[in-house]
Design a protein around this motif. Structure first.
Motif, PDB file in Angstrom:
ATOM      1  N   GLY A  84      62.181  36.058  30.328  1.00  0.00           N
ATOM      2  CA  GLY A  84      62.099  37.345  31.004  1.00  0.00           C
ATOM      3  C   GLY A  84      61.605  37.115  32.423  1.00  0.00           C
ATOM      4  O   GLY A  84      62.133  36.246  33.132  1.00  0.00           O
ATOM      5  N   ASN A  85      60.559  37.823  32.805  1.00  0.00           N
ATOM      6  CA  ASN A  85      60.029  37.650  34.161  1.00  0.00           C
ATOM      7  C   ASN A  85      58.976  36.556  34.231  1.00  0.00           C
ATOM      8  O   ASN A  85      58.405  36.308  35.286  1.00  0.00           O
ATOM      9  CB  ASN A  85      59.403  38.960  34.647  1.00  0.00           C
ATOM     10  N   ASN A  86      58.692  35.940  33.115  1.00  0.00           N
ATOM     11  CA  ASN A  86      57.616  34.945  33.111  1.00  0.00           C
ATOM     12  C   ASN A  86      58.122  33.571  33.522  1.00  0.00           C
ATOM     13  O   ASN A  86      59.265  33.219  33.281  1.00  0.00           O
ATOM     14  CB  ASN A  86      56.990  34.866  31.726  1.00  0.00           C
ATOM     15  N   SER A  87      57.227  32.835  34.130  1.00  0.00           N
ATOM     16  CA  SER A  87      57.621  31.496  34.566  1.00  0.00           C
ATOM     17  C   SER A  87      56.494  30.528  34.188  1.00  0.00           C
ATOM     18  O   SER A  87      55.969  29.812  35.017  1.00  0.00           O
ATOM     19  CB  SER A  87      57.872  31.492  36.073  1.00  0.00           C
ATOM     20  N   ASN A  88      56.120  30.566  32.929  1.00  0.00           N
ATOM     21  CA  ASN A  88      54.936  29.830  32.482  1.00  0.00           C
ATOM     22  C   ASN A  88      55.242  28.581  31.644  1.00  0.00           C
ATOM     23  O   ASN A  88      54.374  28.041  30.997  1.00  0.00           O
ATOM     24  CB  ASN A  88      54.013  30.778  31.703  1.00  0.00           C
ATOM     25  N   ILE A  89      56.518  28.131  31.684  1.00  0.00           N
ATOM     26  CA  ILE A  89      56.897  26.935  30.920  1.00  0.00           C
ATOM     27  C   ILE A  89      57.407  25.922  31.941  1.00  0.00           C
ATOM     28  O   ILE A  89      58.463  26.134  32.543  1.00  0.00           O
ATOM     29  CB  ILE A  89      58.003  27.291  29.900  1.00  0.00           C
ATOM     30  N   ARG A  90      56.636  24.868  32.176  1.00  0.00           N
ATOM     31  CA  ARG A  90      56.957  24.037  33.343  1.00  0.00           C
ATOM     32  C   ARG A  90      56.932  22.536  33.059  1.00  0.00           C
ATOM     33  O   ARG A  90      56.185  22.054  32.201  1.00  0.00           O
ATOM     34  CB  ARG A  90      55.959  24.348  34.464  1.00  0.00           C
ATOM     35  N   PHE A  91      57.753  21.820  33.797  1.00  0.00           N
ATOM     36  CA  PHE A  91      57.739  20.349  33.800  1.00  0.00           C
ATOM     37  C   PHE A  91      57.477  19.901  35.231  1.00  0.00           C
ATOM     38  O   PHE A  91      58.180  20.341  36.143  1.00  0.00           O
ATOM     39  CB  PHE A  91      59.102  19.770  33.413  1.00  0.00           C
ATOM     40  N   PHE A  92      56.517  19.025  35.427  1.00  0.00           N
ATOM     41  CA  PHE A  92      56.327  18.402  36.738  1.00  0.00           C
ATOM     42  C   PHE A  92      56.695  16.937  36.612  1.00  0.00           C
ATOM     43  O   PHE A  92      56.113  16.214  35.799  1.00  0.00           O
ATOM     44  CB  PHE A  92      54.892  18.574  37.228  1.00  0.00           C
ATOM     45  N   GLY A  93      57.671  16.523  37.420  1.00  0.00           N
ATOM     46  CA  GLY A  93      58.228  15.178  37.250  1.00  0.00           C
ATOM     47  C   GLY A  93      59.522  15.319  36.477  1.00  0.00           C
ATOM     48  O   GLY A  93      59.715  16.297  35.749  1.00  0.00           O
ATOM     49  N   VAL A  94      60.389  14.342  36.650  1.00  0.00           N
ATOM     50  CA  VAL A  94      61.696  14.467  36.005  1.00  0.00           C
ATOM     51  C   VAL A  94      61.536  14.449  34.478  1.00  0.00           C
ATOM     52  O   VAL A  94      60.850  13.585  33.941  1.00  0.00           O
ATOM     53  CB  VAL A  94      62.670  13.379  36.532  1.00  0.00           C
ATOM     54  N   PRO A  95      62.108  15.435  33.798  1.00  0.00           N
ATOM     55  CA  PRO A  95      62.012  15.425  32.332  1.00  0.00           C
ATOM     56  C   PRO A  95      62.976  14.383  31.762  1.00  0.00           C
ATOM     57  O   PRO A  95      64.050  14.717  31.281  1.00  0.00           O
ATOM     58  CB  PRO A  95      62.415  16.843  31.918  1.00  0.00           C
TER      59      PRO A  95
END
Ligand SMILES: Cc1cc2nc3c(=O)[nH]c(=O)nc-3n(C[C@H](O)[C@H](O)[C@H](O)COP(=O)(O)OP(=O)(O)OC[C@H]3O[C@@H](n4cnc5c(N)ncnc54)[C@H](O)[C@@H]3O)c2cc1C
Lengths: 213, 333
Positions: A84-95
């Protein structure tokens, strides 16, 4: 040169065939001084072609500063999955490595709106009512890291108060030093509590609640 | 991040956590584990048309942490991780529901139905169970070990070895696993000390020989690790020379524990008969002392512990479960 070979493309397409709803992904990179930004971009561009339901937007940390300021990105490459409007699932660095699997699974779960967490875990994780930041410091070669990254991403899908990050150690060694990482996966809660190793999701949720509630 | 090969590898595996087993369904078969024995059981069960669900702590078995396997037919030499992926990709086509990241904690049988409980407090119901949970690393069971796991005490060498570049490390053990870890670490660590509690070394001679060309290796046999030292941070170990009874400290940055394996049979202890080594006693058809509960692979008392044997036993357990299901349904008619 393509990132995925034909066999890999076939397997990714097969895996993503079950994605029913559009999954929005944001990828933030930087033009200079970022060794794996172009790889991340290429990889995601190829991935997007393999499923009609994966929608990826690319931004530059500097040039698009204004447009992405709400995302509060401090490291690149960053890959953010939206619910939805949330952006709380993140990867930093190439997955990459084992973490690529987590990316695929996240997409599949979001694209089906179907939480694989057990009922007990959902009840536990929904006790969190204030913002919580979970960082899992992982290495692409660690077979046990995806279980924890996957679990905390599922926590973030179940509860918007939670922001869950995977941080790839070799791209961000300073984070490893800051948290004195001595084993993987290393999970940091709100920057000041840590858990090392793989735990089942319910135990991890209870441990996190033990720190913050 | 110098190894571009590593960073360019993308593991594409069975879709874990999507086809989650349904707690409302009564399955024909629940399989515990996802090592060679369980994967093979799953393939056979699917082909027999058994409605099957899987619960595993981790999607891969001991070979996942093994650099190379050179004795599984069809693969002259293959990395343990790669062989695990081959297994997963093979099994994926049957689309079986699989729970991963949660171990089985208890199994009960009531009125011919098995109830399999998991760490995340799910309960799966089935008419038969195949228990194929393999083995795990044995702990030293000395003061300080628990406290420093993941903070200096290492059980997953493949995960944490890169953190010990240019550091001093101790390896506990004298077997193939200990020497395999040593051959990897010797190339990156500043120096290594290998400690074995008994006299001599049981590792294969080619592994022992491969260490001989390095001069940063110290080997202490007939030494017992008594405790882990350090207050807040790992400092090293206290070790006793069993010849002289002398006790002394060895300071190091990490301790890799490779002192053998113990069976993961806790969840069925009390339900089925175990031998003195806590292995599940099985007959040649993989039947245990409890009808309907079958066991296969390293968790059982099968004589040899190898991938090909575990896979064979898993297949046998699935065929036996299928026979058992036919038998109980005939009996009911
Ligand atoms: C370092 C090393 C090198 C080896 N090299 C070779 C080799 O070259 N060739 C060879 O043939 N063999 C080799 N072996 C032996 C081989 O790995 C084992 O015989 C084989 O993996 C046994 O398979 P398994 O399926 O019985 O058990 P495992 O491989 O141990 O798998 C057990 C599975 O059960 C899961 N599990 C554990 N507890 C639970 C629980 N409570 N609930 C649910 N799931 C659970 C685990 O996560 C895992 O998925 C090696 C072993 C080691 C340790």
């Amino acid at each position: 040169m393509a990132v995925f070979n034909e066999q890999q493309k076939k397997e990714i397409a097969e895996s993503l065939a079950v994605v029913k709803k559009t999954v929005k992904i944001t990828c933030v990179t930087r033009g200079t001084d970022c060794r794996y930004c172009s790889l991340t971009k290429e990889m995601l561009s190829e991935l997007a072609v393999l499923s009609p339901n994966v929608d990826i937007n690319f931004y530059d940390l500097v040039e698009d500063q204004e447009r992405i300021k709400d995302l509060k990105i401090d490291k690149v490459p960053a890959v953010i999955l939206h619910r939805g409007n949330n952006s709380n699932i993140r990867f930093f660095g190439v997955p990459a490595g084992y973490e690529f699997q987590t990316l695929l699974e996240d997409i599949i779960i979001l694209g089906n709106n179907n939480s694989p967490l057990s009922l007990e875990t959902i009840l536990e994780i929904n006790k969190i009512r204030t913002p919580l930041h979970i960082e899992v410091i992982a290495s692409p070669d660690c077979p046990y890291c995806p279980a924890v990254v996957g679990a905390v991403h599922k926590f973030a899908m179940a509860n918007v108060n939670i922001t869950s990050d995977m941080i790839e150690i070799s791209e961000f060694p300073d984070v490893g030093k800051k948290y004195e990482v001595k084993g993987f996966p290393h999970t940091v809660i709100n920057g000041n509590h840590s858990v090392t190793g793989m735990l089942p999701e319910l135990e991890l949720a209870k441990k996190i609640n033990g720190f913050v509630l | 991040m110098d190894n571009r090969d590593n960073i360019f590898s993308f593991e594409i595996d069975a879709v874990q956590g999507f086809f989650v087993p349904d707690e409302a369904v009564l399955y024909d078969l629940v399989i515990a584990g996802w090592g060679p024995a369980a994967v093979s059981a799953a393939i056979y069960a699917a082909r027999k048309g058994l409605n099957t669900a899987i619960v595993t702590k981790f999607k891969g078995g001991q070979i996942n942490d093994t650099p190379v396997v050179e004795n599984y037919p069809g693969f002259k030499s293959i990395g343990g991780k790669e062989l695990t992926l081959e297994f997963n990709v093979h099994a994926r086509q049957y689309g079986l529901p699989l729970l991963t990241g949660e171990a089985v904690t208890k199994i009960e049988k009531n009125n011919d139905i098995f109830y399999t409980s998991t760490e995340n407090q799910r309960i799966l119901k089935s008419r038969t169970v195949i228990y194929a949970t393999g083995k795990r690393n044995r702990r030293l069971n000395v003061p300080g070990e628990e406290k420093f796991i993941g903070k200096g005490v290492v059980f997953c060498a493949i995960c944490d070895a890169p953190l010990y570049k240019d550091k001093k490390v101790i390896i506990a053990g004298g077997n193939n696993s200990a020497f395999t870890v040593a051959t990897d670490l010797v190339k990156i660590a500043k120096n290594i000390v290998i400690i074995n509690i008994v006299r001599g070394w049981t590792a294969d001679s080619y592994l022992q020989n491969s260490l001989k060309k390095y001069n940063n290796v110290e080997m202490l046999d007939y030494h017992r690790i008594e405790s882990i030292t350090g207050n807040n941070d790992f400092k090293g170990i206290k070790v006793r020379n069993l010849e002289t009874s002398g006790l002394y400290d060895i300071d190091a940055d990490g301790l890799f524990v490779e002192i053998g394996l113990i069976p993961n049979s806790d969840a069925v202890a009390g339900l089925v008969a175990l031998n003195d080594n806590k292995e599940i006693i099985t007959d040649r058809d993989c039947e245990t002392s409890l009808p309907g509960l079958f066991a296969a692979g390293d968790v059982t008392d099968v004589t040899y512990k190898q991938v090909v044997i575990a896979a064979g036993e898993g297949a046998k357990a699935a065929l036996s479960a299928d026979n058992y299901l036919k038998f109980i349904s005939n009996k009911g008619e």
